[in-house]
Write a protein that holds these residues in place. Structure first.
Motif, PDB file in Angstrom:
ATOM      1  N   TYR A   1      80.165  37.308  44.436  1.00 50.16           N
ATOM      2  CA  TYR A   1      79.555  38.610  44.172  1.00 50.16           C
ATOM      3  C   TYR A   1      79.414  38.894  42.676  1.00 50.16           C
ATOM      4  CZ  TYR A   1      81.020  39.098  49.019  1.00 50.16           C
ATOM      5  OH  TYR A   1      81.224  38.893  50.353  1.00 50.16           O
ATOM      6  N   GLY A   2      79.985  38.033  41.847  1.00 44.67           N
ATOM      7  CA  GLY A   2      79.898  38.242  40.402  1.00 44.67           C
ATOM      8  C   GLY A   2      81.058  39.034  39.844  1.00 44.67           C
ATOM      9  N   VAL A   3      81.583  39.972  40.629  1.00 46.94           N
ATOM     10  CA  VAL A   3      82.810  40.682  40.255  1.00 46.94           C
ATOM     11  C   VAL A   3      83.830  40.424  41.358  1.00 46.94           C
ATOM     12  CG1 VAL A   3      81.705  42.475  38.869  1.00 46.94           C
ATOM     13  CG2 VAL A   3      81.942  42.806  41.328  1.00 46.94           C
ATOM     14  N   ARG A   4      85.101  40.485  40.995  1.00 50.25           N
ATOM     15  CA  ARG A   4      86.129  40.174  41.985  1.00 50.25           C
ATOM     16  C   ARG A   4      86.566  41.415  42.758  1.00 50.25           C
ATOM     17  NH1 ARG A   4      89.535  36.058  38.124  1.00 50.25           N
ATOM     18  NH2 ARG A   4      89.718  37.968  36.897  1.00 50.25           N
ATOM     19  N   ASP A   5      87.034  42.426  42.028  1.00 50.05           N
ATOM     20  CA  ASP A   5      87.581  43.609  42.696  1.00 50.05           C
ATOM     21  C   ASP A   5      87.570  44.786  41.718  1.00 50.05           C
ATOM     22  OD1 ASP A   5      88.830  45.399  44.336  1.00 50.05           O
ATOM     23  OD2 ASP A   5      90.713  44.293  44.528  1.00 50.05           O
ATOM     24  N   MET A   6      86.422  45.444  41.602  1.00 54.70           N
ATOM     25  CA  MET A   6      86.317  46.608  40.711  1.00 54.70           C
ATOM     26  C   MET A   6      87.087  47.775  41.327  1.00 54.70           C
ATOM     27  SD  MET A   6      82.634  46.832  38.846  1.00 54.70           S
ATOM     28  CE  MET A   6      81.740  47.351  40.302  1.00 54.70           C
ATOM     29  N   GLU A   7      87.964  48.375  40.538  1.00 55.94           N
ATOM     30  CA  GLU A   7      88.846  49.395  41.088  1.00 55.94           C
ATOM     31  C   GLU A   7      88.759  50.757  40.413  1.00 55.94           C
ATOM     32  OE1 GLU A   7      90.482  49.461  43.724  1.00 55.94           O
ATOM     33  OE2 GLU A   7      90.747  47.389  44.368  1.00 55.94           O
ATOM     34  N   ASP A   8      88.174  50.844  39.223  1.00 59.06           N
ATOM     35  CA  ASP A   8      88.100  52.162  38.592  1.00 59.06           C
ATOM     36  C   ASP A   8      86.950  52.213  37.598  1.00 59.06           C
ATOM     37  OD1 ASP A   8      88.834  54.791  38.386  1.00 59.06           O
ATOM     38  OD2 ASP A   8      90.864  54.398  37.655  1.00 59.06           O
ATOM     39  N   ILE A   9      86.584  53.447  37.247  1.00 62.26           N
ATOM     40  CA  ILE A   9      85.443  53.682  36.365  1.00 62.26           C
ATOM     41  C   ILE A   9      85.761  54.860  35.458  1.00 62.26           C
ATOM     42  CG2 ILE A   9      84.305  55.215  38.027  1.00 62.26           C
ATOM     43  CD1 ILE A   9      81.606  54.004  37.128  1.00 62.26           C
ATOM     44  N   ALA A  10      85.232  54.831  34.242  1.00 62.26           N
ATOM     45  CA  ALA A  10      85.433  55.925  33.285  1.00 62.26           C
ATOM     46  C   ALA A  10      84.210  56.011  32.384  1.00 62.26           C
ATOM     47  CB  ALA A  10      86.693  55.696  32.453  1.00 62.26           C
ATOM     48  N   VAL A  11      84.017  57.173  31.776  1.00 63.19           N
ATOM     49  CA  VAL A  11      82.953  57.374  30.792  1.00 63.19           C
ATOM     50  C   VAL A  11      83.606  57.844  29.502  1.00 63.19           C
ATOM     51  CG1 VAL A  11      80.868  58.660  30.195  1.00 63.19           C
ATOM     52  CG2 VAL A  11      81.256  57.947  32.563  1.00 63.19           C
ATOM     53  N   GLY A  12      83.243  57.219  28.393  1.00 69.03           N
ATOM     54  CA  GLY A  12      83.872  57.596  27.135  1.00 69.03           C
ATOM     55  C   GLY A  12      83.127  57.041  25.942  1.00 69.03           C
ATOM     56  N   PRO A  13      83.708  57.214  24.760  1.00 74.89           N
ATOM     57  CA  PRO A  13      83.073  56.725  23.531  1.00 74.89           C
ATOM     58  C   PRO A  13      83.133  55.210  23.442  1.00 74.89           C
ATOM     59  CG  PRO A  13      85.251  57.589  23.061  1.00 74.89           C
ATOM     60  CD  PRO A  13      84.992  57.886  24.505  1.00 74.89           C
ATOM     61  N   GLY A  14      82.408  54.686  22.452  1.00 79.80           N
ATOM     62  CA  GLY A  14      82.372  53.244  22.252  1.00 79.80           C
ATOM     63  C   GLY A  14      81.996  52.899  20.834  1.00 79.80           C
ATOM     64  N   PRO A  15      81.333  51.782  20.649  1.00 78.48           N
ATOM     65  CA  PRO A  15      81.058  51.300  19.291  1.00 78.48           C
ATOM     66  C   PRO A  15      80.111  52.181  18.481  1.00 78.48           C
ATOM     67  CG  PRO A  15      79.996  49.913  20.948  1.00 78.48           C
ATOM     68  CD  PRO A  15      80.924  50.815  21.675  1.00 78.48           C
ATOM     69  N   GLU A  16      79.172  52.881  19.139  1.00 75.62           N
ATOM     70  CA  GLU A  16      78.244  53.754  18.417  1.00 75.62           C
ATOM     71  C   GLU A  16      78.614  55.210  18.670  1.00 75.62           C
ATOM     72  OE1 GLU A  16      74.069  52.812  18.397  1.00 75.62           O
ATOM     73  OE2 GLU A  16      74.457  50.823  19.249  1.00 75.62           O
ATOM     74  N   LYS A  17      78.813  55.970  17.600  1.00 73.51           N
ATOM     75  CA  LYS A  17      79.357  57.322  17.702  1.00 73.51           C
ATOM     76  C   LYS A  17      78.487  58.286  18.493  1.00 73.51           C
ATOM     77  CE  LYS A  17      82.166  57.227  13.484  1.00 73.51           C
ATOM     78  NZ  LYS A  17      82.422  57.869  12.170  1.00 73.51           N
ATOM     79  N   ASP A  18      77.186  58.128  18.440  1.00 70.87           N
ATOM     80  CA  ASP A  18      76.296  59.085  19.091  1.00 70.87           C
ATOM     81  C   ASP A  18      75.945  58.681  20.523  1.00 70.87           C
ATOM     82  OD1 ASP A  18      74.879  56.870  18.270  1.00 70.87           O
ATOM     83  OD2 ASP A  18      73.053  57.979  17.774  1.00 70.87           O
ATOM     84  N   LYS A  19      76.672  57.717  21.078  1.00 71.66           N
ATOM     85  CA  LYS A  19      76.392  57.254  22.437  1.00 71.66           C
ATOM     86  C   LYS A  19      77.654  57.312  23.293  1.00 71.66           C
ATOM     87  CE  LYS A  19      72.595  54.164  21.154  1.00 71.66           C
ATOM     88  NZ  LYS A  19      72.079  52.769  21.160  1.00 71.66           N
ATOM     89  N   ASN A  20      77.432  57.395  24.602  1.00 71.04           N
ATOM     90  CA  ASN A  20      78.527  57.325  25.567  1.00 71.04           C
ATOM     91  C   ASN A  20      78.387  56.046  26.379  1.00 71.04           C
ATOM     92  OD1 ASN A  20      79.876  60.079  25.309  1.00 71.04           O
ATOM     93  ND2 ASN A  20      77.733  60.653  25.591  1.00 71.04           N
ATOM     94  N   TYR A  21      79.508  55.604  26.922  1.00 74.38           N
ATOM     95  CA  TYR A  21      79.528  54.328  27.623  1.00 74.38           C
ATOM     96  C   TYR A  21      80.248  54.462  28.958  1.00 74.38           C
ATOM     97  CZ  TYR A  21      78.082  52.468  23.118  1.00 74.38           C
ATOM     98  OH  TYR A  21      77.387  52.228  21.963  1.00 74.38           O
TER      99      TYR A  21
END
Length: 302
Positions: A96-116
């Protein structure tokens, strides 16, 4: 005469007890609101939920093991808004390409004006994987004209400093700029962290921060999900029976905050509850369970 008075007194007491019980039941019922039901056969094993920062009123959910590398955008009534596919880790060993995805979050990242969007491929029932994978994807703008879209993910490979663990909780701390992993099983669970910013393809050893103990009987006491509010001031962990809540004070790290005694919040028991996520304003949170047509519950924070 005394017998009659006694009977009347007992009747009044009984009625009073019933009224108090009825009031207590109503009070507890008022603490959760069903905002809708997760609709669609493709969303049958919801394991994580996170509020979109870019799209008002939209939440992201995903399935766990057995699904492909994708996640979904839904409204709070459970209606599917979009399906997002992404490039999986090429050496996962899973068809399936992933084994066992168990959680998700939204937050900051490498570029300050974007969310990930962060997806944690961290499940490991046999505790045998040499590494786990975090996927970071620039948050997409919802487009009703393009309900199915392919996105580019950046992978981070994580190793435990001790031995492999099964985990179902991944959280993003926007203040401390850390990704949190909380193990699932055993009498005590372990809290690990790694820096939020990384380069694609990095392999990093997690930092072991602390150990937490939650009372109860396995598997109901096992930690199945968590969330940190968008301002980094509140923390939630959950198992199959309870929700635990902490309020961060000052500059205290999240992991240190969680060593303090949590509030045990009211929780409407679900079929197999794993998903939990704060609203954008931090005034409430949503929970959901694995299974078809499961309700989405909303609760206010204390």
């Amino acid at each position: 005469m005394m017998s009659l008075i006694r009977k009347i007194t007992l009747s009044v007491i009984a009625i009073g007890v019933m009224l108090i019980f009825a009031y207590a039941q109503k009070k507890f019922r008022d603490k959760e609101i069903i905002t809708g039901y997760i609709k669609g056969d493709i969303m049958d094993e919801t394991s994580g939920i996170a509020a979109s920062t870019l799209n008002n009123g939209v939440f992201y959910i995903h399935n766990d093991s057995g699904d492909t590398s994708r996640f979904f955008a839904i409204s709070t009534d459970g209606t599917l808004k979009a399906t997002y596919n992404f490039n999986p880790e090429p050496h996962s060993g899973s068809p399936y390409g992933v084994r066992d995805m168990e959680d998700i979050a939204v937050g900051p990242g490498p570029e300050k004006d974007k969310n990930y969007v962060y997806l944690g491929d961290i499940g490991d029932n046999a505790a045998s994987h040499k590494y786990i994978t975090i996927y970071r994807i620039e948050e997409p703008k919802l487009d009703v004209e393009e309900p199915t879209k392919r996105l580019t993910a950046e992978q981070l490979y994580l190793k435990y400093p001790d031995k492999p663990k099964d985990a179902e909780t991944m959280m993003v701390d926007p203040v401390g700029q850390l990704i949190y992993i909380v193990s699932k099983r055993n009498n005590s669970v372990i809290v690990y962290t790694t820096p939020l910013n990384y380069k694609t393809g990095d392999t990093v050893t997690l930092d072991k921060r602390t150990t937490l103990h939650f009372g109860g009987i396995p598997p109901f006491k096992w930690i199945t999900g968590g969330s940190i509010s968008k301002d980094g001031s509140q923390i939630l962990l959950r198992n199959y029976n309870r929700v635990f809540y902490w309020k961060r004070t000052g500059d205290m790290p999240i992991w240190e905050t969680m060593t303090q005694k949590p509030l045990k919040l009211y929780y409407k028991k679900e079929k197999q509850g794993e998903a939990i996520g704060f609203t954008n304003d931090g005034k409430g949170y949503y929970t959901a369970s694995e299974g078809l047509d499961q309700p989405i519950y909303y609760y206010k924070v204390p």
